[in-house]
Design a protein around this motif. Structure first.
Motif, PDB file in Angstrom:
ATOM      1  N   ALA A  92       0.835  -1.058  -0.170  1.00 24.38           N
ATOM      2  CA  ALA A  92      -0.045  -0.005  -0.228  1.00 24.38           C
ATOM      3  C   ALA A  92       0.942   1.265   0.215  1.00 24.38           C
ATOM      4  CB  ALA A  92      -0.878  -0.057   1.326  1.00 24.38           C
ATOM      5  N   LYS A  93       0.392   2.475  -0.724  1.00 23.11           N
ATOM      6  CA  LYS A  93       1.267   3.512  -1.008  1.00 23.11           C
ATOM      7  C   LYS A  93       1.764   3.972   0.474  1.00 23.11           C
ATOM      8  CE  LYS A  93       1.409   7.323  -4.162  1.00 23.11           C
ATOM      9  NZ  LYS A  93       2.389   7.000  -4.946  1.00 23.11           N
ATOM     10  N   GLY A  94       3.073   4.006   0.793  1.00 23.86           N
ATOM     11  CA  GLY A  94       3.725   4.801   2.013  1.00 23.86           C
ATOM     12  C   GLY A  94       3.410   3.958   3.105  1.00 23.86           C
ATOM     13  N   GLU A  95       3.069   2.659   3.008  1.00 24.25           N
ATOM     14  CA  GLU A  95       2.821   1.869   4.159  1.00 24.25           C
ATOM     15  C   GLU A  95       3.656   0.566   4.237  1.00 24.25           C
ATOM     16  OE1 GLU A  95      -1.199   0.666   5.438  1.00 24.25           O
ATOM     17  OE2 GLU A  95      -2.005   2.451   4.055  1.00 24.25           O
ATOM     18  N   GLY A  96       4.120   0.184   3.132  1.00 24.69           N
ATOM     19  CA  GLY A  96       4.887  -1.067   3.291  1.00 24.69           C
ATOM     20  C   GLY A  96       3.922  -2.104   2.994  1.00 24.69           C
ATOM     21  N   VAL A  98       1.024  -4.850   2.937  1.00 24.93           N
ATOM     22  CA  VAL A  98      -0.137  -5.257   3.834  1.00 24.93           C
ATOM     23  C   VAL A  98      -0.609  -6.722   3.519  1.00 24.93           C
ATOM     24  CG1 VAL A  98      -2.591  -4.308   4.121  1.00 24.93           C
ATOM     25  CG2 VAL A  98      -0.731  -2.677   3.801  1.00 24.93           C
ATOM     26  N   HIS A 100      -4.023  -8.944   3.649  1.00 28.37           N
ATOM     27  CA  HIS A 100      -5.697  -8.684   3.975  1.00 28.37           C
ATOM     28  C   HIS A 100      -5.893  -9.743   4.847  1.00 28.37           C
ATOM     29  CE1 HIS A 100      -5.592  -4.682   2.017  1.00 28.37           C
ATOM     30  NE2 HIS A 100      -5.169  -5.446   1.109  1.00 28.37           N
ATOM     31  N   TYR A 154       5.593 -11.412   9.452  1.00 27.85           N
ATOM     32  CA  TYR A 154       4.639 -10.778   8.402  1.00 27.85           C
ATOM     33  C   TYR A 154       3.085 -11.427   8.120  1.00 27.85           C
ATOM     34  CZ  TYR A 154       7.929  -7.148   7.017  1.00 27.85           C
ATOM     35  OH  TYR A 154       8.774  -6.110   7.171  1.00 27.85           O
ATOM     36  N   GLY A 159       1.479  -7.386   8.536  1.00 28.32           N
ATOM     37  CA  GLY A 159       2.179  -6.153   8.136  1.00 28.32           C
ATOM     38  C   GLY A 159       3.339  -6.010   9.041  1.00 28.32           C
ATOM     39  N   HIS A 160       3.879  -4.600   9.163  1.00 26.35           N
ATOM     40  CA  HIS A 160       4.949  -4.449   9.984  1.00 26.35           C
ATOM     41  C   HIS A 160       4.350  -4.263  11.328  1.00 26.35           C
ATOM     42  CE1 HIS A 160       8.921  -3.383  11.084  1.00 26.35           C
ATOM     43  NE2 HIS A 160       8.711  -2.176  11.502  1.00 26.35           N
ATOM     44  N   SER A 161       5.008  -4.419  12.444  1.00 25.69           N
ATOM     45  CA  SER A 161       4.415  -4.350  13.767  1.00 25.69           C
ATOM     46  C   SER A 161       5.727  -3.889  14.738  1.00 25.69           C
ATOM     47  CB  SER A 161       4.285  -5.934  14.202  1.00 25.69           C
ATOM     48  OG  SER A 161       4.047  -5.828  15.558  1.00 25.69           O
ATOM     49  N   LYS A 162       5.116  -3.311  15.781  1.00 22.66           N
ATOM     50  CA  LYS A 162       5.740  -2.617  16.647  1.00 22.66           C
ATOM     51  C   LYS A 162       6.300  -3.493  17.927  1.00 22.66           C
ATOM     52  CE  LYS A 162       6.129   1.774  18.826  1.00 22.66           C
ATOM     53  NZ  LYS A 162       5.506   2.438  19.825  1.00 22.66           N
TER      54      LYS A 162
END
Ligand code: CP3
Length: 365
Positions: A92-96, A98, A100, A154, A159-162
């Protein structure tokens, strides 16, 4: 004609053999900091570029044409083998990345498929072949994969995770599902890396980018056996770099999992890291990528500090501690590559005859 593999400083350093200078390549050396990349990227999405062998080959070669790098790395992504396993994702744009439909249930994990790389990701194999041909034996080509833990994170988080809450919760609370998932990913990765070798890569890097979120006991129990399985499953004749970030406390365990080279980030002095893992393994690193935003004289000081601290010991591959960042000044990258070569040439012993013992140890066939 391809030169004898023993003559490439990068491959020699992977084997801890003497080199006339310290070889250097940069993680994410093909990417957005380069104008040539951004121009192509306006026309194609990132995944379109990965899936088009001609474009992937072209992007792989962009930094090679500009800088005197000692290795190329095939342009692709660690997530590429997930789709044929049955896990769909997009950027996704600017998000890395994703996903679903992240997987968290045993029944879903059980459905994951093994892959046939030549059929499922033919574009990657083709890109490797094109790059090899274009390189004409000038420098070696590195293939890569994500490590089982990083890929599992992932798939589970989506997605990316903290904090990796979902990944760790599955790991702690549903061990059977965790083991099925890690086993399946490891089996896929062995096939994936072997196919890259068949297509022509001369070295491998396994990125365990997010393993640094784990405590050493958790890494040892839940992750190490699977990383080890992947590393042991591929041809020992092709050197493998085992890399993770924030891994200072995990280095000895990573070493136990395997790899001819251990990749370290900038959070630990490289000398300390090398002493800690032992000098019978090579090391890669470890300039902070943010240093490249500083004036050349500061970059020089850091490069000198790293090179001085390893004292020209055979088995050091210069790299950043993590991927090169977008907006990094291109002339600073060029200066970095040149200064590593120049400064290390003055500290290495030039043209020392090769040690026959080491030649016998590693036959490239
Ligand atoms: O090193 C190279 O030049 C080879 C190419 C390469 C890419 N990704 C290209 C890329 C490699 C080796 C990777 C590995 C990768 N991919 C990792 C491990 C390395 C690391 O940084 O720890 C990870 C975690 C990924 C997953 C991934 N791919 C993320 C999280 C992102 C988005 C973040 C970002 O930087 O935008 C990507 C996208 C990606 N992979 C880009 C590139 C050049 C940027 C795509 C774009 O043009 O928008």
């Amino acid at each position: 004609m391809e030169i004898n593999e023993y003559q490439y400083p990068f491959l020699r350093a992977c084997r801890r053999q003497e080199t006339p200078y310290t070889p250097i390549w940069l993680m994410r050396q093909a990417g957005r900091y380069m104008k040539e990349y951004r121009v192509l990227r306006r026309r194609y999405s990132f995944l379109e570029m990965c899936r088009n062998p001609e474009l992937a080959a072209q992007v792989t070669l962009q930094p090679i044409e500009k800088f005197k790098l000692d290795a190329a790395i095939i342009f692709s992504d660690i997530l590429i083998p997930l789709e044929p396993m049955g896990v769909k994702f997009e950027f996704a744009k600017g998000e890395g990345p994703v996903f679903h439909h992240p997987l968290r249930e045993r029944t879903e994990v059980e459905k994951l498929r093994n892959i046939e790389p030549e059929e499922d990701v033919p574009y990657l194999m083709r890109a490797i072949q094109i790059v090899k041909k274009e390189l004409g034996g000038k420098i070696p080509l590195i293939g890569f994969c994500g490590a089982p833990f990083t890929l599992a994170s992932y798939i589970i988080e989506g997605g990316h995770s903290k904090n990796y809450i979902l990944t760790k919760s599955l790991m702690y609370q549903d061990r059977p599902t965790w083991d099925i998932l890690m086993k399946k990913i490891s089996e896929v990765l062995i096939r994936y890396l072997k196919a890259q070798i068949r297509s022509g890569v001369q070295a491998l890097q396994m990125f365990d980018s997010w393993a640094g979120c784990l405590s050493p006991p958790d890494y040892e129990e839940y992750v190490l056996p699977y990383s080890k399985k992947v590393i042991e499953g591929v041809d020992k004749k092709v050197p493998l770099i085992h890399f993770a970030t924030s891994s200072s406390t995990l280095l000895k365990l990573m070493r136990r999992a395997g790899g001819d080279v251990i990749g370290v980030d900038w959070r630990i002095p490289i000398r300390e890291a090398w002493e800690h893992i032992g000098y019978d393994v090579a090391i890669q690193g470890n300039l902070d990528p943010v240093i490249l935003f500083s004036p050349i004289r500061l970059i020089k000081r850091e490069v000198k500090r790293i090179l001085d601290s390893v004292e020209g010991r055979p088995g050091h591959i210069f790299n950043l501690g993590h991927g090169i960042l977008p907006n990094t000044p291109v002339d600073h990258v060029a200066a970095l590559v040149d200064m590593v070569h120049e400064y290390s040439s003055s500290t290495h012993k030039p043209n020392r005859p090769p040690n026959p013992q080491t030649f016998d140890d590693f036959s490239f066939g």
